[in-house]
Design an enzyme around this catalytic site. Structure first.
Site, PDB file in Angstrom:
ATOM      1  N   ASN A   7      -0.013  53.209  33.696  1.00 37.91           N
ATOM      2  CA  ASN A   7       1.074  52.505  33.036  1.00 37.91           C
ATOM      3  C   ASN A   7       2.210  52.357  34.054  1.00 37.91           C
ATOM      4  O   ASN A   7       2.923  53.312  34.341  1.00 37.91           O
ATOM      5  CB  ASN A   7       1.507  53.342  31.818  1.00 37.91           C
ATOM      6  CG  ASN A   7       2.672  52.730  31.081  1.00 37.91           C
ATOM      7  OD1 ASN A   7       3.234  51.707  31.489  1.00 37.91           O
ATOM      8  ND2 ASN A   7       3.046  53.350  29.981  1.00 37.91           N
ATOM      9  N   ARG A  90      -2.168  49.598  31.151  1.00 34.62           N
ATOM     10  CA  ARG A  90      -1.283  49.099  30.112  1.00 34.62           C
ATOM     11  C   ARG A  90      -0.517  47.900  30.702  1.00 34.62           C
ATOM     12  O   ARG A  90       0.140  48.014  31.725  1.00 34.62           O
ATOM     13  CB  ARG A  90      -0.283  50.176  29.710  1.00 34.62           C
ATOM     14  CG  ARG A  90       0.681  49.664  28.670  1.00 34.62           C
ATOM     15  CD  ARG A  90       2.016  50.333  28.775  1.00 34.62           C
ATOM     16  NE  ARG A  90       2.927  49.775  27.788  1.00 34.62           N
ATOM     17  CZ  ARG A  90       4.234  49.909  27.876  1.00 34.62           C
ATOM     18  NH1 ARG A  90       4.781  50.557  28.884  1.00 34.62           N
ATOM     19  NH2 ARG A  90       5.014  49.381  26.954  1.00 34.62           N
ATOM     20  N   HIS A 179       5.165  47.115  21.839  1.00 31.70           N
ATOM     21  CA  HIS A 179       4.691  48.389  21.272  1.00 31.70           C
ATOM     22  C   HIS A 179       3.400  48.208  20.474  1.00 31.70           C
ATOM     23  O   HIS A 179       3.060  49.041  19.625  1.00 31.70           O
ATOM     24  CB  HIS A 179       5.714  48.991  20.271  1.00 31.70           C
ATOM     25  CG  HIS A 179       6.965  49.522  20.885  1.00 31.70           C
ATOM     26  ND1 HIS A 179       8.166  49.487  20.213  1.00 31.70           N
ATOM     27  CD2 HIS A 179       7.217  50.104  22.073  1.00 31.70           C
ATOM     28  CE1 HIS A 179       9.104  50.027  20.958  1.00 31.70           C
ATOM     29  NE2 HIS A 179       8.543  50.408  22.104  1.00 31.70           N
ATOM     30  N   ARG A 240      20.013  49.227  23.100  1.00 25.90           N
ATOM     31  CA  ARG A 240      19.863  47.790  22.817  1.00 25.90           C
ATOM     32  C   ARG A 240      20.438  47.454  21.446  1.00 25.90           C
ATOM     33  O   ARG A 240      20.328  48.255  20.519  1.00 25.90           O
ATOM     34  CB  ARG A 240      18.382  47.386  22.844  1.00 25.90           C
ATOM     35  CG  ARG A 240      17.776  47.500  24.219  1.00 25.90           C
ATOM     36  CD  ARG A 240      16.288  47.193  24.188  1.00 25.90           C
ATOM     37  NE  ARG A 240      15.563  48.203  24.912  1.00 25.90           N
ATOM     38  CZ  ARG A 240      14.254  48.411  24.819  1.00 25.90           C
ATOM     39  NH1 ARG A 240      13.524  47.672  24.017  1.00 25.90           N
ATOM     40  NH2 ARG A 240      13.670  49.352  25.514  1.00 25.90           N
ATOM     41  N   GLU A 383      -0.589  56.230  22.832  1.00 21.60           N
ATOM     42  CA  GLU A 383      -0.990  54.937  23.386  1.00 21.60           C
ATOM     43  C   GLU A 383      -2.096  55.091  24.428  1.00 21.60           C
ATOM     44  O   GLU A 383      -2.979  54.248  24.541  1.00 21.60           O
ATOM     45  CB  GLU A 383       0.233  54.240  23.999  1.00 21.60           C
ATOM     46  CG  GLU A 383       1.169  53.714  22.926  1.00 21.60           C
ATOM     47  CD  GLU A 383       2.585  53.495  23.403  1.00 21.60           C
ATOM     48  OE1 GLU A 383       3.292  54.504  23.616  1.00 21.60           O
ATOM     49  OE2 GLU A 383       2.984  52.340  23.567  1.00 21.60           O
TER      50      GLU A 383
END
Ligand code: ADP
Length: 417
Positions: A7, A90, A179, A240, A383
Protein backbone atom coordinates in the site's frame (compact mmCIF):
# COMPACT_ATOMS: atom_id res chain seq x y z
CA UNK A 1 -0.81 -19.43 0.20
CA UNK A 2 1.35 -16.42 1.11
CA UNK A 3 0.32 -13.00 -0.18
CA UNK A 4 2.34 -9.80 0.14
CA UNK A 5 0.04 -6.76 0.30
CA UNK A 6 1.54 -3.40 -0.62
CA UNK A 7 0.00 0.00 0.00
CA UNK A 8 2.00 2.96 -1.33
CA UNK A 9 1.35 6.51 -0.12
CA UNK A 10 3.12 9.64 -1.31
CA UNK A 11 5.98 9.13 1.16
CA UNK A 12 5.16 5.77 2.67
CA UNK A 13 4.96 2.07 1.90
CA UNK A 14 2.79 -0.14 4.12
CA UNK A 15 2.90 -3.92 3.76
CA UNK A 16 1.79 -7.21 5.25
CA UNK A 17 2.80 -10.75 4.46
CA UNK A 18 -0.29 -12.86 5.04
CA UNK A 19 -0.42 -16.64 5.16
CA UNK A 20 -3.98 -17.36 4.02
CA UNK A 21 -3.61 -21.09 4.58
CA UNK A 22 -2.69 -20.61 8.22
CA UNK A 23 -4.81 -17.46 8.55
CA UNK A 24 -1.93 -15.49 10.07
CA UNK A 25 -0.07 -12.26 9.45
CA UNK A 26 3.60 -13.27 9.21
CA UNK A 27 4.84 -9.69 9.36
CA UNK A 28 3.47 -6.20 8.93
CA UNK A 29 5.44 -3.05 8.43
CA UNK A 30 5.67 0.51 7.28
CA UNK A 31 8.37 2.54 5.54
CA UNK A 32 7.95 6.19 6.43
CA UNK A 33 9.46 9.39 5.01
CA UNK A 34 10.30 7.66 1.72
CA UNK A 35 12.08 10.18 -0.52
CA UNK A 36 12.74 12.47 2.45
CA UNK A 37 15.43 12.63 5.13
CA UNK A 38 15.36 10.38 8.22
CA UNK A 39 13.45 7.54 6.55
CA UNK A 40 12.36 4.81 8.95
CA UNK A 41 11.31 1.18 8.45
CA UNK A 42 9.09 -0.24 11.20
CA UNK A 43 8.03 -3.85 11.21
CA UNK A 44 6.41 -6.29 13.53
CA UNK A 45 6.34 -10.09 13.44
CA UNK A 46 4.05 -10.23 16.42
CA UNK A 47 6.80 -9.95 19.04
CA UNK A 48 6.85 -6.14 19.27
CA UNK A 49 7.76 -3.48 16.76
CA UNK A 50 11.31 -3.08 15.46
CA UNK A 51 12.48 0.22 14.02
CA UNK A 52 15.36 0.63 11.57
CA UNK A 53 16.59 3.97 10.26
CA UNK A 54 17.75 3.63 6.68
CA UNK A 55 17.90 5.93 3.65
CA UNK A 56 15.12 5.32 1.09
CA UNK A 57 15.43 7.72 -1.78
CA UNK A 58 12.33 6.36 -3.49
CA UNK A 59 9.73 3.57 -3.33
CA UNK A 60 12.02 1.19 -5.22
CA UNK A 61 14.60 1.46 -2.43
CA UNK A 62 11.90 1.11 0.21
CA UNK A 63 10.63 -2.09 -1.41
CA UNK A 64 14.19 -3.47 -1.68
CA UNK A 65 14.63 -2.92 2.06
CA UNK A 66 11.32 -4.64 2.80
CA UNK A 67 12.28 -7.66 0.67
CA UNK A 68 15.69 -7.86 2.37
CA UNK A 69 14.00 -7.92 5.76
CA UNK A 70 11.43 -10.53 4.66
CA UNK A 71 14.21 -12.94 3.72
CA UNK A 72 16.72 -11.95 6.40
CA UNK A 73 18.21 -15.06 7.99
CA UNK A 74 17.55 -13.89 11.53
CA UNK A 75 14.60 -11.58 11.34
CA UNK A 76 12.74 -12.60 8.19
CA UNK A 77 9.61 -14.77 8.13
CA UNK A 78 10.51 -16.51 4.83
CA UNK A 79 13.65 -18.10 3.43
CA UNK A 80 13.33 -16.82 -0.11
CA UNK A 81 11.17 -14.51 -2.21
CA UNK A 82 9.95 -17.63 -4.02
CA UNK A 83 7.92 -18.36 -0.89
CA UNK A 84 5.65 -15.45 -1.83
CA UNK A 85 2.80 -16.76 -4.02
CA UNK A 86 1.38 -13.42 -5.12
CA UNK A 87 1.37 -9.69 -4.51
CA UNK A 88 -1.73 -7.54 -3.93
CA UNK A 89 -1.44 -3.79 -4.52
CA UNK A 90 -3.86 -1.33 -3.00
CA UNK A 91 -4.69 1.23 -5.69
CA UNK A 92 -6.59 4.32 -4.58
CA UNK A 93 -8.25 5.20 -7.87
CA UNK A 94 -9.34 2.92 -10.69
CA UNK A 95 -11.69 5.60 -12.05
CA UNK A 96 -14.42 4.08 -14.20
CA UNK A 97 -12.10 1.42 -15.59
CA UNK A 98 -12.28 -1.14 -12.80
CA UNK A 99 -15.28 -2.52 -10.98
CA UNK A 100 -13.29 -5.36 -9.41
CA UNK A 101 -9.75 -6.43 -8.64
CA UNK A 102 -7.64 -7.50 -11.62
CA UNK A 103 -4.39 -9.20 -12.53
CA UNK A 104 -1.88 -6.52 -13.52
CA UNK A 105 -0.74 -6.37 -17.14
CA UNK A 106 0.42 -3.51 -19.37
CA UNK A 107 -3.12 -2.41 -20.15
CA UNK A 108 -3.98 -2.24 -16.43
CA UNK A 109 -0.82 -0.23 -15.79
CA UNK A 110 -1.78 2.27 -18.46
CA UNK A 111 -5.26 2.71 -16.96
CA UNK A 112 -3.90 3.15 -13.43
CA UNK A 113 -1.65 5.82 -14.89
CA UNK A 114 -4.62 7.51 -16.58
CA UNK A 115 -6.35 7.65 -13.18
CA UNK A 116 -3.37 9.44 -11.58
CA UNK A 117 -5.14 12.78 -11.94
CA UNK A 118 -7.87 11.47 -9.64
CA UNK A 119 -5.38 10.29 -6.99
CA UNK A 120 -2.20 12.31 -7.56
CA UNK A 121 -0.67 11.41 -4.19
CA UNK A 122 -1.34 7.68 -4.41
CA UNK A 123 -1.54 6.25 -7.93
CA UNK A 124 1.96 7.41 -9.06
CA UNK A 125 3.82 5.84 -6.07
CA UNK A 126 1.71 2.66 -6.44
CA UNK A 127 2.80 2.45 -10.09
CA UNK A 128 6.40 2.96 -9.02
CA UNK A 129 6.06 0.04 -6.58
CA UNK A 130 4.46 -2.20 -9.24
CA UNK A 131 7.38 -1.54 -11.61
CA UNK A 132 9.82 -2.25 -8.77
CA UNK A 133 8.04 -5.57 -8.06
CA UNK A 134 8.24 -6.52 -11.73
CA UNK A 135 11.97 -5.92 -11.61
CA UNK A 136 12.71 -7.53 -8.24
CA UNK A 137 10.16 -10.40 -8.34
CA UNK A 138 9.41 -10.89 -12.05
CA UNK A 139 7.79 -14.32 -11.65
CA UNK A 140 5.32 -13.46 -8.91
CA UNK A 141 1.80 -12.55 -10.10
CA UNK A 142 0.56 -9.09 -9.15
CA UNK A 143 -3.05 -8.13 -8.53
CA UNK A 144 -4.50 -4.62 -8.26
CA UNK A 145 -7.26 -3.98 -5.70
CA UNK A 146 -9.00 -0.63 -6.16
CA UNK A 147 -10.51 1.55 -3.44
CA UNK A 148 -13.02 2.85 -5.95
CA UNK A 149 -14.10 -0.50 -7.44
CA UNK A 150 -16.80 -1.24 -4.86
CA UNK A 151 -18.58 1.98 -5.79
CA UNK A 152 -18.73 1.37 -9.52
CA UNK A 153 -22.21 -0.09 -8.89
CA UNK A 154 -23.61 3.30 -7.85
CA UNK A 155 -26.54 4.32 -10.05
CA UNK A 156 -26.09 7.52 -12.11
CA UNK A 157 -28.49 9.41 -9.81
CA UNK A 158 -25.95 8.85 -7.00
CA UNK A 159 -22.76 9.60 -8.92
CA UNK A 160 -23.64 12.36 -11.41
CA UNK A 161 -23.21 15.92 -10.11
CA UNK A 162 -25.93 18.31 -11.24
CA UNK A 163 -23.43 20.38 -13.24
CA UNK A 164 -23.37 20.75 -17.05
CA UNK A 165 -23.20 17.13 -18.23
CA UNK A 166 -20.07 17.79 -20.33
CA UNK A 167 -17.96 17.95 -17.18
CA UNK A 168 -18.77 14.28 -16.71
CA UNK A 169 -18.37 13.18 -20.31
CA UNK A 170 -15.32 15.32 -21.14
CA UNK A 171 -13.51 15.48 -17.80
CA UNK A 172 -14.87 12.45 -15.86
CA UNK A 173 -16.05 14.71 -13.02
CA UNK A 174 -18.32 12.44 -10.96
CA UNK A 175 -18.56 10.71 -7.60
CA UNK A 176 -16.10 7.80 -7.28
CA UNK A 177 -16.08 7.18 -3.53
CA UNK A 178 -13.17 5.81 -1.49
CA UNK A 179 -12.48 3.29 1.32
CA UNK A 180 -14.30 0.74 -0.88
CA UNK A 181 -12.16 -2.20 0.25
CA UNK A 182 -12.98 -1.48 3.88
CA UNK A 183 -16.72 -1.06 3.26
CA UNK A 184 -16.76 -4.29 1.24
CA UNK A 185 -14.92 -6.15 4.01
CA UNK A 186 -17.16 -5.01 6.85
CA UNK A 187 -20.37 -5.51 4.84
CA UNK A 188 -19.44 -9.14 4.14
CA UNK A 189 -18.25 -9.70 7.67
CA UNK A 190 -21.41 -8.18 9.15
CA UNK A 191 -23.53 -10.53 7.05
CA UNK A 192 -21.49 -13.49 8.27
CA UNK A 193 -21.94 -12.39 11.90
CA UNK A 194 -25.69 -12.09 11.33
CA UNK A 195 -25.78 -15.57 9.79
CA UNK A 196 -27.06 -14.16 6.51
CA UNK A 197 -25.90 -13.69 2.95
CA UNK A 198 -24.80 -10.14 2.19
CA UNK A 199 -27.07 -10.36 -0.90
CA UNK A 200 -30.09 -10.56 1.41
CA UNK A 201 -29.29 -7.51 3.54
CA UNK A 202 -29.38 -3.74 3.47
CA UNK A 203 -26.44 -2.33 5.42
CA UNK A 204 -25.12 1.11 6.35
CA UNK A 205 -21.36 0.88 6.82
CA UNK A 206 -19.52 3.67 8.64
CA UNK A 207 -15.73 3.86 8.23
CA UNK A 208 -14.75 6.56 10.74
CA UNK A 209 -10.99 7.13 10.88
CA UNK A 210 -8.93 10.22 10.13
CA UNK A 211 -10.63 10.00 6.77
CA UNK A 212 -14.26 8.99 7.15
CA UNK A 213 -17.04 7.78 4.89
CA UNK A 214 -20.39 6.01 5.00
CA UNK A 215 -21.80 3.65 2.40
CA UNK A 216 -25.26 2.32 1.63
CA UNK A 217 -24.89 -1.35 0.69
CA UNK A 218 -28.13 -2.71 -0.73
CA UNK A 219 -28.17 -6.51 -1.04
CA UNK A 220 -24.39 -6.62 -1.37
CA UNK A 221 -24.26 -3.78 -3.89
CA UNK A 222 -23.05 -0.28 -3.02
CA UNK A 223 -25.74 2.23 -4.00
CA UNK A 224 -24.36 5.41 -2.44
CA UNK A 225 -21.42 6.71 -0.48
CA UNK A 226 -20.36 9.97 1.08
CA UNK A 227 -16.97 10.57 -0.54
CA UNK A 228 -17.12 12.06 -4.01
CA UNK A 229 -14.76 12.97 -6.81
CA UNK A 230 -12.17 13.10 -4.03
CA UNK A 231 -12.07 11.98 -0.38
CA UNK A 232 -12.90 15.53 0.71
CA UNK A 233 -16.65 15.15 0.35
CA UNK A 234 -19.22 13.84 2.79
CA UNK A 235 -18.56 13.58 6.51
CA UNK A 236 -16.69 16.08 8.60
CA UNK A 237 -13.32 14.41 9.29
CA UNK A 238 -10.13 14.93 11.29
CA UNK A 239 -8.88 17.79 9.12
CA UNK A 240 -11.31 17.72 6.15
CA UNK A 241 -14.48 19.76 6.01
CA UNK A 242 -16.71 17.29 4.15
CA UNK A 243 -19.85 18.60 2.48
CA UNK A 244 -20.25 22.36 2.53
CA UNK A 245 -22.10 24.81 0.31
CA UNK A 246 -19.85 25.02 -2.77
CA UNK A 247 -20.35 28.80 -2.76
CA UNK A 248 -18.42 28.94 0.53
CA UNK A 249 -15.30 28.10 -1.46
CA UNK A 250 -15.62 30.89 -4.01
CA UNK A 251 -16.73 33.35 -1.33
CA UNK A 252 -13.64 32.73 0.83
CA UNK A 253 -11.37 32.80 -2.22
CA UNK A 254 -12.81 36.11 -3.38
CA UNK A 255 -12.84 37.76 0.06
CA UNK A 256 -9.38 36.62 1.14
CA UNK A 257 -7.71 36.37 -2.25
CA UNK A 258 -6.79 32.71 -1.82
CA UNK A 259 -5.55 30.58 -4.71
CA UNK A 260 -7.21 27.20 -5.43
CA UNK A 261 -4.17 25.51 -3.85
CA UNK A 262 -4.52 27.54 -0.64
CA UNK A 263 -8.23 26.80 -0.52
CA UNK A 264 -7.54 23.10 -1.04
CA UNK A 265 -5.07 23.15 1.83
CA UNK A 266 -7.63 24.79 4.13
CA UNK A 267 -10.40 22.34 3.26
CA UNK A 268 -8.19 19.25 3.42
CA UNK A 269 -5.72 20.02 6.21
CA UNK A 270 -7.11 22.78 8.41
CA UNK A 271 -10.82 22.02 8.70
CA UNK A 272 -12.87 19.26 10.29
CA UNK A 273 -12.31 18.50 13.98
CA UNK A 274 -9.10 20.51 13.93
CA UNK A 275 -10.66 23.56 12.30
CA UNK A 276 -13.75 23.75 14.47
CA UNK A 277 -12.14 22.85 17.81
CA UNK A 278 -8.88 24.71 17.15
CA UNK A 279 -7.30 21.96 19.27
CA UNK A 280 -6.63 18.75 17.36
CA UNK A 281 -7.69 16.46 14.54
CA UNK A 282 -7.47 13.54 16.99
CA UNK A 283 -10.91 12.72 18.32
CA UNK A 284 -9.51 11.48 21.62
CA UNK A 285 -7.92 14.85 22.35
CA UNK A 286 -11.05 16.74 21.32
CA UNK A 287 -13.14 14.45 23.54
CA UNK A 288 -10.83 15.20 26.49
CA UNK A 289 -11.10 18.95 25.87
CA UNK A 290 -14.88 18.66 25.67
CA UNK A 291 -15.01 16.82 28.99
CA UNK A 292 -12.94 19.67 30.46
CA UNK A 293 -15.60 22.09 29.23
CA UNK A 294 -13.98 23.57 26.11
CA UNK A 295 -16.91 24.97 24.11
CA UNK A 296 -15.38 24.70 20.67
CA UNK A 297 -14.42 21.11 21.37
CA UNK A 298 -18.03 20.41 22.39
CA UNK A 299 -19.26 22.08 19.18
CA UNK A 300 -16.78 20.09 17.05
CA UNK A 301 -18.03 16.81 18.52
CA UNK A 302 -21.67 17.82 18.01
CA UNK A 303 -20.99 18.66 14.39
CA UNK A 304 -19.05 15.44 13.79
CA UNK A 305 -21.91 13.34 15.18
CA UNK A 306 -24.53 15.38 13.33
CA UNK A 307 -22.89 14.74 9.96
CA UNK A 308 -22.90 10.99 10.64
CA UNK A 309 -26.53 11.03 11.79
CA UNK A 310 -27.67 12.95 8.69
CA UNK A 311 -26.07 10.43 6.33
CA UNK A 312 -27.42 7.46 8.27
CA UNK A 313 -30.87 9.02 7.82
CA UNK A 314 -30.24 9.61 4.12
CA UNK A 315 -29.13 6.05 3.48
CA UNK A 316 -32.02 4.66 5.49
CA UNK A 317 -34.29 6.56 3.11
CA UNK A 318 -32.27 5.61 0.01
CA UNK A 319 -32.59 1.88 0.77
CA UNK A 320 -35.96 1.94 2.54
CA UNK A 321 -34.41 0.69 5.79
CA UNK A 322 -31.39 -1.25 6.97
CA UNK A 323 -30.76 -4.51 8.78
CA UNK A 324 -27.64 -3.13 10.45
CA UNK A 325 -25.44 -0.10 10.95
CA UNK A 326 -21.80 -1.12 11.13
CA UNK A 327 -18.98 0.95 12.62
CA UNK A 328 -15.28 0.55 11.87
CA UNK A 329 -11.84 2.30 11.91
CA UNK A 330 -10.23 4.35 14.72
CA UNK A 331 -13.28 6.36 15.76
CA UNK A 332 -15.93 3.81 14.77
CA UNK A 333 -14.23 0.98 16.64
CA UNK A 334 -13.16 2.91 19.71
CA UNK A 335 -15.28 5.93 20.47
CA UNK A 336 -18.15 4.89 22.65
CA UNK A 337 -19.15 8.55 22.90
CA UNK A 338 -19.31 9.14 19.13
CA UNK A 339 -21.35 5.99 18.42
CA UNK A 340 -23.82 6.97 21.08
CA UNK A 341 -23.96 10.64 19.97
CA UNK A 342 -24.62 9.91 16.30
CA UNK A 343 -27.36 7.36 17.08
CA UNK A 344 -29.08 9.37 19.80
CA UNK A 345 -32.80 9.86 19.20
CA UNK A 346 -33.08 7.25 16.44
CA UNK A 347 -35.24 4.85 18.49
CA UNK A 348 -38.35 5.68 16.39
CA UNK A 349 -36.42 4.28 13.41
CA UNK A 350 -35.87 1.01 15.27
CA UNK A 351 -32.25 1.88 16.12
CA UNK A 352 -31.65 1.26 19.83
CA UNK A 353 -28.11 1.27 21.20
CA UNK A 354 -27.39 -0.79 24.33
CA UNK A 355 -25.36 1.54 26.57
CA UNK A 356 -23.67 -1.35 28.37
CA UNK A 357 -22.66 -3.19 25.19
CA UNK A 358 -21.49 0.10 23.70
CA UNK A 359 -18.91 0.28 26.46
CA UNK A 360 -17.36 -3.09 25.48
CA UNK A 361 -13.88 -2.48 24.18
CA UNK A 362 -12.54 -5.05 21.78
CA UNK A 363 -13.29 -7.34 18.91
CA UNK A 364 -16.27 -7.62 16.61
CA UNK A 365 -19.52 -7.12 18.48
CA UNK A 366 -23.22 -6.34 18.33
CA UNK A 367 -23.99 -3.36 20.53
CA UNK A 368 -27.72 -2.81 19.99
CA UNK A 369 -30.42 -3.82 22.44
CA UNK A 370 -32.12 -7.12 21.63
CA UNK A 371 -35.35 -5.24 20.80
CA UNK A 372 -33.55 -3.02 18.26
CA UNK A 373 -34.96 -3.73 14.77
CA UNK A 374 -31.71 -2.48 13.27
CA UNK A 375 -28.60 -4.20 14.59
CA UNK A 376 -25.73 -1.92 15.55
CA UNK A 377 -22.35 -3.55 15.07
CA UNK A 378 -18.64 -2.83 15.53
CA UNK A 379 -16.26 -4.69 13.23
CA UNK A 380 -12.53 -3.94 13.10
CA UNK A 381 -11.70 -3.38 9.44
CA UNK A 382 -9.04 -5.42 7.68
CA UNK A 383 -8.31 -4.04 4.23
CA UNK A 384 -5.14 -6.11 3.88
CA UNK A 385 -7.03 -9.36 4.44
CA UNK A 386 -9.62 -8.29 1.86
CA UNK A 387 -6.80 -7.58 -0.61
CA UNK A 388 -5.18 -10.97 0.09
CA UNK A 389 -8.53 -12.75 -0.37
CA UNK A 390 -9.11 -10.98 -3.69
CA UNK A 391 -5.67 -12.15 -4.80
CA UNK A 392 -6.54 -15.72 -3.83
CA UNK A 393 -9.90 -15.58 -5.65
CA UNK A 394 -8.35 -14.25 -8.86
CA UNK A 395 -5.55 -16.81 -8.88
CA UNK A 396 -8.04 -19.63 -8.19
CA UNK A 397 -10.17 -18.42 -11.09
CA UNK A 398 -7.13 -18.36 -13.37
CA UNK A 399 -6.10 -21.84 -12.30
CA UNK A 400 -9.58 -23.19 -12.96
CA UNK A 401 -9.74 -21.49 -16.36
CA UNK A 402 -6.34 -23.00 -17.25
CA UNK A 403 -7.53 -26.47 -16.17
CA UNK A 404 -10.72 -26.13 -18.22
CA UNK A 405 -8.73 -24.98 -21.27
CA UNK A 406 -6.32 -27.93 -20.86
CA UNK A 407 -9.12 -30.49 -20.58
CA UNK A 408 -10.91 -28.94 -23.61
CA UNK A 409 -7.69 -29.28 -25.59
CA UNK A 410 -7.34 -32.91 -24.51
CA UNK A 411 -10.91 -33.60 -25.63
CA UNK A 412 -10.23 -32.08 -29.05
CA UNK A 413 -7.08 -34.16 -29.42
CA UNK A 414 -8.97 -37.34 -28.44
CA UNK A 415 -11.70 -36.53 -30.99
CA UNK A 416 -9.08 -36.03 -33.70
CA UNK A 417 -7.38 -39.32 -32.83
P1 ADP B 1 -6.59 6.44 9.47
O1 ADP B 1 -7.66 7.01 8.60
O2 ADP B 1 -5.38 7.31 9.57
O3 ADP B 1 -6.31 4.97 9.24
P2 ADP B 1 -7.64 5.52 12.03
O4 ADP B 1 -8.62 4.56 11.53
O5 ADP B 1 -6.43 5.04 12.72
O6 ADP B 1 -7.25 6.57 10.90
O7 ADP B 1 -8.44 6.50 13.03
C1 ADP B 1 -7.81 7.58 13.64
C2 ADP B 1 -8.84 8.30 14.52
O8 ADP B 1 -9.36 7.37 15.46
C3 ADP B 1 -8.26 9.46 15.29
O9 ADP B 1 -9.11 10.58 15.23
C4 ADP B 1 -8.24 8.93 16.71
O10 ADP B 1 -8.44 9.95 17.64
C5 ADP B 1 -9.44 8.02 16.72
N1 ADP B 1 -9.33 7.08 17.83
C6 ADP B 1 -8.45 6.07 18.01
N2 ADP B 1 -8.65 5.47 19.21
C7 ADP B 1 -9.67 6.14 19.82
C8 ADP B 1 -10.35 6.03 21.07
N3 ADP B 1 -10.01 5.09 21.96
N4 ADP B 1 -11.35 6.89 21.33
C9 ADP B 1 -11.70 7.84 20.44
N5 ADP B 1 -11.11 8.01 19.25
C10 ADP B 1 -10.11 7.17 18.94
Amino acid sequence: MKVLTLNAGSSSLKYQLIDLTENTVLVKGLCERVGLTDSVHRFDRGYGELKVTAPMKDHHEALSLVLEMLTDVERGPIASLEDIDAIGHRIVSGGEYFSESVCIDDDVLEKINLCSELAPLHNPPALHVIYACRELMPDIPEIAVFDTAFFQTLPPRAYIYPLPYEYYTDYQIRKYGAHGTSHRYIARHAARMLGADVRDLRLITCHLGNGASIAAVDHGVAVDTTMGLTPLDGLMMGTRCGTIDPAVVTTIQTRLGYTPEQMNEIMNKKSGLLGVSGISSDLRIVEEAAVAGNERAILALELYAYFIKRYIGQYFAVMGGAAAIVFTAGVGENSEYMRSACLAGLEPMGIVLDARKNRLRTGERIISEDRSRVKIMVIPTNEELMIARDVETILDRQRQAALLAASAEEEIEETLV
